[in-house]
Enzyme design. Structure first.
Site, short mmCIF file in Angstrom:
data_model
loop_
_atom_site.label_atom_id
_atom_site.label_comp_id
_atom_site.label_asym_id
_atom_site.label_seq_id
_atom_site.Cartn_x
_atom_site.Cartn_y
_atom_site.Cartn_z
N ASP A 18 51.85 40.73 40.15
CA ASP A 18 50.38 41.16 39.54
C ASP A 18 50.36 40.18 38.47
OD1 ASP A 18 50.31 43.14 41.60
OD2 ASP A 18 50.99 44.76 40.10
N GLU A 238 41.13 44.63 45.91
CA GLU A 238 41.80 45.07 44.57
C GLU A 238 42.25 43.82 43.80
OE1 GLU A 238 45.09 47.79 45.57
OE2 GLU A 238 46.47 46.09 45.95
#
Length: 529
Positions: A18, A238
């Protein structure tokens, strides 16, 4: 030999997915979640930060633990901190934005956005509070998930959200999906249906200079309904991230495909976005027309962003290891933004941040392979697979590729080859004594492929003793062969070098190893000499 860097670019025992890279001063800082090696769920460890000089991306330094989950008031009911971002406030301090979640993401869609603060990019952050309204009420409008932060010439913008396609289904109100949303989001049916557009989708909220108080009401930056729009084939899922390139806003996100980072472009930060394309897929799906069925790795969750470092743009993303979505490693590739603003999709490579191809001299860890496939690799989605297929894994301090079966292709891109060379592999046959056996909780998401449909290619192998064909194209002819003899004198757990002379072509090429054999093998290193 000059110092080099390869993918994954952090230490091989480090799992920081991430990625949100930011340049402050003369260093680039890599923020992200923190997975556990061989973990059973997402983000099991506290945040750590790595940084490197902008002039030397081969020299990454661990800055240590910067923030602990136990500092958040939701702990231990929610134990894990998910994808964070950091922004420099107008007061010169650094603000960390994140959300909490539990095992397999449970509870991760129900909470607020938490904020911590530090005087430096990598010091010890201290909990500051939740994003809230002026009356002190905690802001939980829409779905607070995967927050990204931006200081837009003094305006503090936070981007967040998640999106499933439930509400575009014609029978949404009667097919049970509304009940799914109630369960996932921790909201009542009335609250969910009360949103004018949808509770889901990518959202932006503007904060006051205190970095906590809502200044402008949250709103969608892209409409939830994607049918008939430029986003129809690659809808937002997302992983919101925003960058400004010149006077254009680039919204980077993970799509429903769940293996690619896409981007959209607008003149404005909160509306007017049009789909731009895919930047990178961790299975090279879409690159030069590659189909999902022919993906070059196990695919699964991805999240990252782009950053300009010393004049060069890069995309930061992550790859999957340990046959799961829970041990993800940071990777990066050079990208190029054309004069018209377009970004072509780039392939995943082993050389990544390196200034050019890797030198075909010396020993390299086998796990820097950018392609690893048996021809029918699975797609992960919040899961751990227990079936056998080639994978990057570890046993103690050894990190290697395991379950290499007949027909497995292992690719390294790219090396600067110099002609004929002795090439070797540090290898062992896979036995009960050295096999990696996962002993934790097993979870397979409903979105994953049926494990029983993934056949065992070794059933087709004719030869008992194994060997690697060496190639420089994915489906090209062999230019060399390395045999792996079966020997009773070799311990079942001992690694051994097998090598042979290989007539490599001169120039920059990929190096592929194609395994043949009835007995599975494990590969720890490759070597040129």
């Amino acid at each position: 030999m000059n110092r080099q860097v390869y993918n994954p670019f952090l230490p091989l025992n480090e799992y920081i997915p991430d990625g949100e890279p930011h340049v402050w001063g003369d260093r680039v800082y890599h923020y992200g979640s923190h997975d556990k090696e061989g973990g059973y769920t997402f983000c099991m460890q506290d945040y750590v930060v790595y940084s490197a000089p902008v002039k030397d991306l081969t020299s990454w330094r661990c800055e240590g633990i910067t923030y602990r989950a136990s500092q958040d008031p939701a702990y231990p009911e929610l134990k894990y901190m998910y994808a964070p971002d950091v922004v420099r406030g107008n007061d010169g301090r650094y603000y960390l934005y994140y959300c909490m979640g539990g095992d397999y993401g449970y509870g991760g869609y129900t909470g607020p956005i938490s904020v911590a603060v530090c005087d430096t990019p990598v010091g010890k952050y201290e909990y500051l509070g939740h994003v809230h309204y002026k009356d002190g009420t905690v802001m939980k409008k829409y779905i607070c998930f995967d927050p990204a932060a931006m200081n837009d010439d003094g305006t503090i913008r936070i981007f967040y959200g998640t999106q499933y396609g439930y509400e575009e289904e014609p029978d949404f109100l009667t097919n049970g999906r509304l009940d799914d949303e109630v369960s996932m989001f921790g909201r009542t049916k009335e609250e969910i249906l009360g949103y004018k557009d949808s509770i889901m989708g990518p959202i932006m909220v503007v904060l006051e200079d205190d970095m906590l108080t809502v200044k402008e009401e949250p709103r969608h930056i892209i409409p939830y309904a994607v049918k008939g729009t430029s986003f129809e084939e690659h809808p937002f899922f997302e992983g919101s991230s925003m960058r400004k390139v010149g006077d254009k806003y680039y919204f980077v996100y993970s799509s429903w495909q769940n293996h690619e980072l896409c981007y959209a472009v607008s003149d404005y930060p909160d509306h007017g976005f049009t789909f731009g394309g895919t930047i990178v897929s961790n299975g090279d799906v879409g690159y030069k027309g590659r189909s999902f069925e022919n993906k070059l790795n196990m695919t699964g969750t991805t999240h990252g962003s782009i950053e300009c470092i010393d004049g060069q743009w890069y995309v930061f993303y992550h790859r999957l290891t340990h046959k799961s979505d829970y041990s993800r490693q940071a990777c990066a590739e050079k990208i190029y933004i054309a004069a018209d603003g377009h970004i072509d999709q780039v392939e995943v490579t082993s050389c990544g941040l390196n200034n050019g191809p890797l030198v075909a001299n010396g020993t390299y860890p086998a796990v820097i392979a950018c392609n690893l496939t048996n021809g029918h690799m699975p797609h992960g989605s919040n899961s751990i697979y227990t079936i056998e297929f080639p994978n990057v894994t570890n046993k103690g301090e050894d990190r290697f590729i395991a379950e290499i079966e007949d027909g497995t292709l292992i690719g390294y891109k790219y090396f600067a080859l110099g002609g004929s060379s002795t090439f070797g592999v540090n290898v062992r046959y896979e036995t009960d004594a050295n096999k990696v056996v996962y002993e934790g909780p097993v979870r397979v998401d409903e979105r994953c492929e049926n494990q029983e449909q993934l056949k065992d290619a070794n059933d087709l192998a004719e030869n008992v003793e194994g060997y690697f064909d060496i190639c420089v194209t994915e489906d090209g002819e062999s230019i060399g062969r390395i045999d792996i003899p079966v020997s009773e004198d070799i311990s079942e757990t001992e690694w051994r070098w097998c090598e042979n002379k290989v007539d490599f072509p001169e120039g920059v090429h990929a190096v592929y190893l194609v395994y043949h054999g009835r007995i599975k093998v494990q590969l720890k290193d490759i070597r040129f000499r």
